[in-house]
Scaffold this active site. Structure first.
Site, PDB file in Angstrom:
ATOM      1  N   ARG A  99     -25.217  13.263  19.339  1.00  0.00           N
ATOM      2  CA  ARG A  99     -25.148  11.762  18.939  1.00  0.00           C
ATOM      3  C   ARG A  99     -23.659  11.772  19.833  1.00  0.00           C
ATOM      4  NH1 ARG A  99     -26.578  14.201  12.583  1.00  0.00           N
ATOM      5  NH2 ARG A  99     -28.638  13.036  12.686  1.00  0.00           N
ATOM      6  N   GLU A 108       5.592  -5.559   5.444  1.00  0.00           N
ATOM      7  CA  GLU A 108       6.390  -6.956   6.105  1.00  0.00           C
ATOM      8  C   GLU A 108       6.014  -8.159   4.434  1.00  0.00           C
ATOM      9  OE1 GLU A 108       1.717  -9.191   7.770  1.00  0.00           O
ATOM     10  OE2 GLU A 108       4.017  -9.586   8.363  1.00  0.00           O
ATOM     11  N   HIS A 134      -9.050   5.331   3.169  1.00  0.00           N
ATOM     12  CA  HIS A 134      -7.916   5.425   2.348  1.00  0.00           C
ATOM     13  C   HIS A 134      -7.263   7.067   1.730  1.00  0.00           C
ATOM     14  CE1 HIS A 134      -8.657   2.026   0.369  1.00  0.00           C
ATOM     15  NE2 HIS A 134      -7.154   1.555   0.672  1.00  0.00           N
ATOM     16  N   ASP A 155       0.004   1.647   9.208  1.00  0.00           N
ATOM     17  CA  ASP A 155      -0.419   0.738  10.474  1.00  0.00           C
ATOM     18  C   ASP A 155       1.009   0.900  11.270  1.00  0.00           C
ATOM     19  OD1 ASP A 155      -1.708   0.145   9.023  1.00  0.00           O
ATOM     20  OD2 ASP A 155      -1.176  -1.658   8.268  1.00  0.00           O
ATOM     21  N   GLY A 209      -5.274  -0.114  10.009  1.00  0.00           N
ATOM     22  CA  GLY A 209      -3.823  -0.500  10.952  1.00  0.00           C
ATOM     23  C   GLY A 209      -3.910  -1.695  10.678  1.00  0.00           C
ATOM     24  N   ARG A 210      -4.565  -1.982  10.134  1.00  0.00           N
ATOM     25  CA  ARG A 210      -4.983  -3.888   9.988  1.00  0.00           C
ATOM     26  C   ARG A 210      -4.950  -4.689  11.289  1.00  0.00           C
ATOM     27  NH1 ARG A 210      -1.877  -5.616   4.430  1.00  0.00           N
ATOM     28  NH2 ARG A 210      -3.357  -5.004   3.455  1.00  0.00           N
ATOM     29  N   GLY A 212       1.147  -1.190  -0.100  1.00  0.00           N
ATOM     30  CA  GLY A 212       0.230   0.279  -0.196  1.00  0.00           C
ATOM     31  C   GLY A 212       0.512   1.657  -0.264  1.00  0.00           C
TER      32      GLY A 212
HETATM   33  O1  F6P Z   1      -1.673  -1.623   5.767  1.00  0.00           O
HETATM   34  C1  F6P Z   1      -1.929  -0.342   5.308  1.00  0.00           C
HETATM   35  C2  F6P Z   1      -3.698  -0.399   4.820  1.00  0.00           C
HETATM   36  O2  F6P Z   1      -3.935   1.456   4.667  1.00  0.00           O
HETATM   37  C3  F6P Z   1      -4.179  -1.287   6.408  1.00  0.00           C
HETATM   38  O3  F6P Z   1      -4.720  -0.217   7.192  1.00  0.00           O
HETATM   39  C4  F6P Z   1      -5.818  -1.111   5.029  1.00  0.00           C
HETATM   40  O4  F6P Z   1      -6.027  -1.977   6.597  1.00  0.00           O
HETATM   41  C5  F6P Z   1      -4.833  -1.869   3.833  1.00  0.00           C
HETATM   42  O5  F6P Z   1      -3.978  -1.016   3.077  1.00  0.00           O
HETATM   43  C6  F6P Z   1      -5.889  -1.484   2.706  1.00  0.00           C
HETATM   44  O6  F6P Z   1      -5.453  -2.078   1.940  1.00  0.00           O
HETATM   45  P1  F6P Z   1      -6.027  -1.637   0.263  1.00  0.00           P
HETATM   46  O7  F6P Z   1      -5.421  -0.133  -0.580  1.00  0.00           O
HETATM   47  O8  F6P Z   1      -5.513  -2.396  -0.895  1.00  0.00           O
HETATM   48  O9  F6P Z   1      -7.496  -1.229   0.217  1.00  0.00           O
END
Ligand code: F6P
Length: 342
Positions: free
Chosen positions: A162, A103, A272, A127, A170-171, A11
């Site tokens: 609300r 990674e 994003h 992340d 952050g996965r 990413g």
């Molecule tokens: O690893 C970075 C990250 O932005 C994560 O936080 C997220 O889960 C993933 O990439 C989203 O990936 P993509 O851009 O493929 O939707």
């Protein structure tokens, strides 16, 4: 002339262009030519390269994303691709390759080093879940965006009485949630490392409202899950590295909170937005330092190593150690966030 290659994989994230600029500027000072490899490992499989000179990196410091483009390609998942990587490495007469990634990208780098390819790593991810480095660039920018969004959500939450649930990236690690949540003054922060206890979340919100507050902000990491549940997925399809697409926990949580507390609730998924745009000063400086140091590692022939931030020093650590285990949020850090719950 000596020649090195650079690629950005996985990413994208703010700070990649400062790394590329740092590499090119230092490499030229030291008498190297630089080839930019396009679209991560895909470019080395397909031989898609562009020469990078001082003019190519002029003005890219404040730009988000990566001028080299990126992909989540894993050459170890495609028959014959590793051989193509090796052939292209020879064809383009690369003395070494600087692989900038998380990674997955660094995992490939590590395997290639074992096969005799000269690779130096640069850790990257919003992340912040890579071991062996205190921080990765991109993280600070993401946290600042989360903080700004929470600030904005506060005023509308307060005006409408609300609950606002904010889902962040952050996965499998809660670093963005916990840093962004603390910086934004969230009332509850939920992370993948600690299963969600919905009764406890609602109790915190009800107590807060009983004490006179008329709104609450709940930050939830995309990888957070309810006790005994699986992570919530946006899509089941796996990428080349076996990752699913996370997303949807915010909506589930918001509906449950509204049902159980009877307070009107809205959900915002930052997505994003957290990865786009110009890097912060911290990420520009860290990316620049990483880029310059990566060239030094090439000159010292420290292949199989990656640059890393330890305290305020940029050091070299074995890539193998960094990709072995994920760096997740520790209890001590979360305890600090919890002081402000409610
Ligand atoms: O690893 C970075 C990250 O932005 C994560 O936080 C997220 O889960 C993933 O990439 C989203 O990936 P993509 O851009 O493929 O939707």
């Amino acid at each position: 002339m000596k020649r090195l290659g650079i690629l950005t994989g996985g990413g994208d994230c703010p700070g990649l262009n400062p790394v590329i600029r740092g590499v090119v500027r230092k490499a030229f000072l030291e008498g190297y030519e630089v080839m930019g490899i396009r679209n991560g490992w895909k470019g080395l499989v397909e031989g898609d390269v562009v020469p990078l000179d001082l003019r190519s990196v002029s003005g890219i410091l404040p730009k988000g994303g990566t001028i080299l483009s990126t992909s989540r390609t894993n050459p170890y998942k495609k028959e014959g691709a590793v051989q193509m990587v090796k052939d292209n490495f020879k064809k383009f007469e690369l003395e070494a390759l600087i692989a900038v990634g998380g990674e997955d990208t660094l995992g490939v780098a590590h395997k290639l080093v074992k096969e005799g390819i000269n690779v130096v790593g640069v850790p990257k991810t919003i992340d912040n879940d890579l071991s062996e480095t205190d921080y990765t660039f991109g993280f600070d920018t993401a946290v600042n965006i989360v903080m700004e969004c929470i600030d904005r959500l506060h005023t509308t939450a307060e005006s409408h009485n609300r609950i606002m649930v904010v889902e962040v990236m952050g996965r499998h690690a809660g670093w963005i949630a916990v840093h962004g949540g603390i910086a934004g003054g969230a009332d509850v922060i939920l992370i993948p490392e600690i299963p969600i206890d919905i009764e406890e979340v609602c109790a915190i919100i009800k107590k807060r409202h009983a004490q006179g507050k008329n709104f609450s902000i709940v930050v939830v990491a995309e990888g957070a899950k309810f006790k005994e549940d699986e992570e919530v997925l946006q899509a089941e399809k796996l990428d080349d590295f076996g990752h699913v697409r996370l997303g949807g926990i915010g909506q589930m949580l918001g509906e449950l909170i509204e049902k159980k507390t009877k307070f009107e609730t809205r959900v915002t998924v930052l997505g994003h937005i957290q990865r786009g745009g110009s890097p912060t000063a911290f990420d520009r400086v860290l990316g620049t330092r990483f880029g310059v140091k990566a060239v030094e590692l090439v000159m010292q022939k420290k292949f199989g190593y990656m640059v890393s931030l330890k305290g305020n020093k940029i050091e070299a650590v074995p890539i193998e150690k960094a990709v072995g285990t994920l760096k997740t949020v520790d209890k001590d850090f979360y305890n600090i966030a919890q002081v402000f719950f409610g």
